[in-house]
Design a protein around this motif. Structure first.
Motif: not given
Length: 325
Positions: A69, A86, A89, A92, A110, A112, A116-119, A121, A264
């Protein structure tokens, strides 16, 4: 407390310069935190199937297997999108002194930061290593990492079968008239509190029955599932009860996982209960609960609609309590 144990075992390293830093944590699952200390702000964080690569050029030649990421860099106009799967997308944005956290459970990544949390994936099956890739020689990063326990496949299958079949159980948990059969050795292996309760010298040891009456049977069943399988699939309204149970019975991984879900899934329906229970533990100087409280309040401050909904729930509850007096 249980949640203190959930934040131990961190190892720290510092890096500076344009290179790919890859290392073996020793387990299939791990957690990594990165803080930008100084210099240029662009870097990658993620997982890679090779621990031998050391430079950005080598990473680029490997191609698609890497799952990374991007931090502070757009990928819309360069060739990195092919390999940073990843990252394509959205980037950050992080500044000096700000943290990015990555968790890899052996199957998915995952990320974070703040609230904020992403995934998650999902990544292809295989062995992966944590990777941090800096672009410029003046970039200085502090990295903290720790292993996360992940059961081997055969162990997981055994525990799933024990939970699913409930054969040869030798104890039970009673809650609200419901009897939940369990294996004493499984409860004792995960929770030192259950271990003490089931020792022969205590009442529960003689009766092989543990009574829990201040939460719902559904919450107890979810906790038992987690003890056996390591998986928790709670409804958002059960998070507060599971957080309390994880702390009470000293199951630090349950506390940590439920805390992540609280951030989340915080909404105007469960917000009052979540904030109340986390604040209660935070005021007892519980380190993890203090950190969790900060994440929850940051999420509220960043979402005006959520803040309004939670405040309205607080006000309605207070009004109902007043009307009954």
């Amino acid at each position: 407390m249980a949640s203190d144990a959930a934040r131990t075992q961190w190892v720290e390293k510092r890096i500076k310069g344009a290179s790919a830093t890859i290392w073996d944590v020793g387990t299939a699952a791990f957690e990594v935190k990165v803080v930008l200390e100084s210099g240029s702000t662009e870097y990658f964080i993620g997982v890679t199937p090779s621990e031998l690569l050391q430079t950005q050029q080598e990473m680029l030649r490997v191609g698609r297997p890497n799952w990374l990421h991007v931090i502070n860099r757009s990928l819309t106009s360069n060739g990195h999108a092919e390999w940073a799967q990843v990252a394509r997308q959205f980037p950050v944005s992080r500044g000096i002194g700000e943290e990015v956290c990555m968790k890899f459970d052996g199957n998915a990544v995952t990320l974070s930061y703040d609230s904020t949390s992403l995934g998650p994936y999902l990544v292809p099956a295989g062995k992966y290593f944590p990777c941090v890739l800096a672009f410029y020689p003046d970039t200085a990063l502090t990295i903290q990492y720790r292993p996360l326990c992940k059961r081997k496949c055969c162990e997981s299958q055994i525990c799933d079968k024990l939970f699913r079949d409930r054969k040869f159980t030798d104890a039970s948990i009673m809650c609200g008239g419901h009897q939940i059969p369990v294996h004493r050795c499984v409860l004792a292996a995960v929770s030192p509190v259950f271990e003490r309760m089931l020792e022969s010298g205590m009442r529960e040891g003689h009766t092989t029955t543990i009574e829990i009456q201040d939460v719902s049977p559904e919450a107890i069943e979810i906790m038992v599932r987690y003890i056996y399988t390591g998986d928790a699939l709670p409804m958002s309204t059960q998070l507060s009860a599971l957080f309390v149970l994880g702390n009470r019975y000293m199951i630090p991984s349950l506390v940590s996982d439920i805390g992540d879900l609280m951030v989340q899934q915080l909404d105007k329906i469960n917000g009052k209960d979540i904030l109340h229970v986390v604040r209660r533990h935070a005021t007892c100087a519980d380190e993890f609960s203090v950190e969790l409280w900060d994440k929850l309040t940051a999420k509220l401050h960043g979402d005006r609609e959520l803040m309004q909904g939670v405040m309205e729930t607080f006000c309605c509850t207070s009004a109902d309590e007043i009307s009954h007096h």
